[in-house]
Design a protein around this motif. Structure first.
Motif, PDB file in Angstrom:
ATOM      1  N   TYR A 197      -3.465 -29.557 -37.669  1.00 21.20           N
ATOM      2  CA  TYR A 197      -4.154 -30.110 -36.491  1.00 21.20           C
ATOM      3  C   TYR A 197      -5.247 -29.174 -35.967  1.00 21.20           C
ATOM      4  O   TYR A 197      -5.901 -29.494 -34.981  1.00 21.20           O
ATOM      5  CB  TYR A 197      -3.137 -30.357 -35.366  1.00 21.20           C
ATOM      6  CG  TYR A 197      -1.981 -31.215 -35.833  1.00 21.20           C
ATOM      7  CD1 TYR A 197      -2.158 -32.577 -36.048  1.00 21.20           C
ATOM      8  CD2 TYR A 197      -0.727 -30.660 -36.090  1.00 21.20           C
ATOM      9  CE1 TYR A 197      -1.108 -33.360 -36.497  1.00 21.20           C
ATOM     10  CE2 TYR A 197       0.323 -31.436 -36.541  1.00 21.20           C
ATOM     11  CZ  TYR A 197       0.122 -32.794 -36.745  1.00 21.20           C
ATOM     12  OH  TYR A 197       1.146 -33.575 -37.211  1.00 21.20           O
ATOM     13  N   ARG A 205      -1.742 -41.003 -39.747  1.00 21.33           N
ATOM     14  CA  ARG A 205      -1.446 -41.111 -38.312  1.00 21.33           C
ATOM     15  C   ARG A 205      -2.463 -42.080 -37.707  1.00 21.33           C
ATOM     16  O   ARG A 205      -3.434 -42.476 -38.372  1.00 21.33           O
ATOM     17  CB  ARG A 205      -1.490 -39.757 -37.622  1.00 21.33           C
ATOM     18  CG  ARG A 205      -2.853 -39.158 -37.501  1.00 21.33           C
ATOM     19  CD  ARG A 205      -2.840 -37.927 -36.608  1.00 21.33           C
ATOM     20  NE  ARG A 205      -4.176 -37.349 -36.503  1.00 21.33           N
ATOM     21  CZ  ARG A 205      -4.474 -36.308 -35.745  1.00 21.33           C
ATOM     22  NH1 ARG A 205      -3.553 -35.721 -35.012  1.00 21.33           N
ATOM     23  NH2 ARG A 205      -5.713 -35.842 -35.703  1.00 21.33           N
ATOM     24  N   GLU A 224       1.592 -40.415 -33.996  1.00 17.81           N
ATOM     25  CA  GLU A 224       1.343 -39.164 -34.732  1.00 17.81           C
ATOM     26  C   GLU A 224       2.084 -39.118 -36.063  1.00 17.81           C
ATOM     27  O   GLU A 224       1.718 -38.365 -36.960  1.00 17.81           O
ATOM     28  CB  GLU A 224       1.750 -37.950 -33.884  1.00 17.81           C
ATOM     29  CG  GLU A 224       0.739 -37.592 -32.812  1.00 17.81           C
ATOM     30  CD  GLU A 224      -0.540 -36.982 -33.405  1.00 17.81           C
ATOM     31  OE1 GLU A 224      -0.548 -36.571 -34.570  1.00 17.81           O
ATOM     32  OE2 GLU A 224      -1.542 -36.943 -32.664  1.00 17.81           O
ATOM     33  N   TYR A 266       4.901 -37.754 -37.145  1.00 15.88           N
ATOM     34  CA  TYR A 266       5.250 -36.387 -37.566  1.00 15.88           C
ATOM     35  C   TYR A 266       6.179 -36.387 -38.783  1.00 15.88           C
ATOM     36  O   TYR A 266       6.101 -35.502 -39.633  1.00 15.88           O
ATOM     37  CB  TYR A 266       5.901 -35.618 -36.408  1.00 15.88           C
ATOM     38  CG  TYR A 266       4.915 -35.281 -35.297  1.00 15.88           C
ATOM     39  CD1 TYR A 266       3.726 -34.617 -35.590  1.00 15.88           C
ATOM     40  CD2 TYR A 266       5.182 -35.613 -33.971  1.00 15.88           C
ATOM     41  CE1 TYR A 266       2.816 -34.299 -34.586  1.00 15.88           C
ATOM     42  CE2 TYR A 266       4.281 -35.294 -32.961  1.00 15.88           C
ATOM     43  CZ  TYR A 266       3.104 -34.645 -33.272  1.00 15.88           C
ATOM     44  OH  TYR A 266       2.211 -34.334 -32.281  1.00 15.88           O
TER      45      TYR A 266
END
Ligand code: AKG
Ligand code: FE2
Length: 276
Positions: A84, A194, A199, A201
């Motif tokens: 990120y 995403r 998101e 994860y």
């Protein structure tokens, strides 16, 4: 006699773009509209749109020559970062993607080192190209970056260099390939991993920790290929280069605001200086 705008655009661009195949100078014609529509569909279906042979071979050869001529100006960066580009989060479980570190190593020749007449500058600075990219992305207004170092640069990946898996901070990216490495140096991406709502994860963790391959796509990028991809939502990487031949390309940077620039920290990291 004054030439009609499409022809004027043709004369400027004909050595930089294969306009027979990719009529970006004539977007209001039926052919131009159909071409934009094809690009839009590719982008929507595959998360990327790739235009092989976009830059003619002579201009590509010139770009490789320019890259070698300027190699002493290249700034080498070799760092670890999260996917990120944020500080690693030490409050999450160690297996969480927010704590995972990847490595990126490359050599960047800044925009202000590129002579005015090099093909990629003439291409990038052409309003026809900006309008074409805006049309494909469905943006009413699109601006070239205002960053004197990063707006368009040349990147060389030598043996061992790579870009670790990451999401771009910008919404999309446009790349132009000049030279592939003998092996490695593949651009791989995971479309829509995403989204603004999710998101994901767990999906990101599976790619990073388990090396999950399902959903990962290799984007072929022969020299001369222009590619668009949704880098903010498609996680992507450049695999480590092997062999003596460097992978050489450019990233063309655009934004929805006219004043887009790198912050000083990022500028220092990628170019070893700031533009102020
Ligand atoms: O070199 C490439 O093909 C991709 C570049 C990229 O992902 C980036 O600069 O963020
Ligand atoms: Fe990227």
């Amino acid at each position: 006699m004054t030439k009609p705008p499409a022809e004027a655009g043709y004369a400027d661009l004909v050595h930089l773009i294969d306009l027979e195949r990719y009529p970006i100078h004539d977007l209001d014609s039926d052919r131009g509209r159909a071409f934009v529509e094809q690009c839009r569909q590719q982008l929507a279906e595959h998360g990327a749109c790739s235009l092989p042979g976009f830059m003619p071979a002579d201009a590509v050869t010139e770009m490789v020559r320019v890259a070698y001529a300027l190699v002493s100006k290249a700034w080498r960066s070799d760092q670890t970062h999260t996917v990120y580009f944020e500080e690693p989060d030490d409050t999450v479980a160690p297996a969480d993607p927010r704590a995972f570190l990847v490595r990126s190593a490359k050599n960047g020749i800044a925009y202000d080192y590129l002579p005015e007449n090099v093909p990629v500058r003439r291409l990038y600075e052409s309003d026809d190209l900006t309008s074409f990219i805006a049309a494909v992305l469905g943006k009413k207004a699109l601006y070239r970056s205002a960053d004197p170092l990063d707006a368009v640069q040349i990147t060389l990946f030598q043996t061992g260099d790579e870009l670790g898996w990451h999401f771009d901070r910008s919404e999309f990216s446009v790349t132009l390939m000049y030279q592939e490495s003998e092996s490695g140096g593949a651009f791989r991406y995971h479309p829509g991993l995403r989204s603004p709502e999710d998101e994901n994860y767990e999906g990101v963790r599976r790619v990073l920790w388990d090396g999950e391959e399902e959903g990962v796509v290799d984007l072929p990028s022969a020299p001369g290929t222009l590619a668009f991809f949704h880098g903010r939502y498609a996680m992507h990487q450049v695999t480590p280069v092997t062999g003596e031949t460097p992978r050489i390309n450019s990233v063309l940077t655009y934004g929805e605001r006219p004043d887009m620039r790198l912050n000083d920290l990022t500028s220092q990291l990628f170019y070893g200086r700031t533009s102020n």
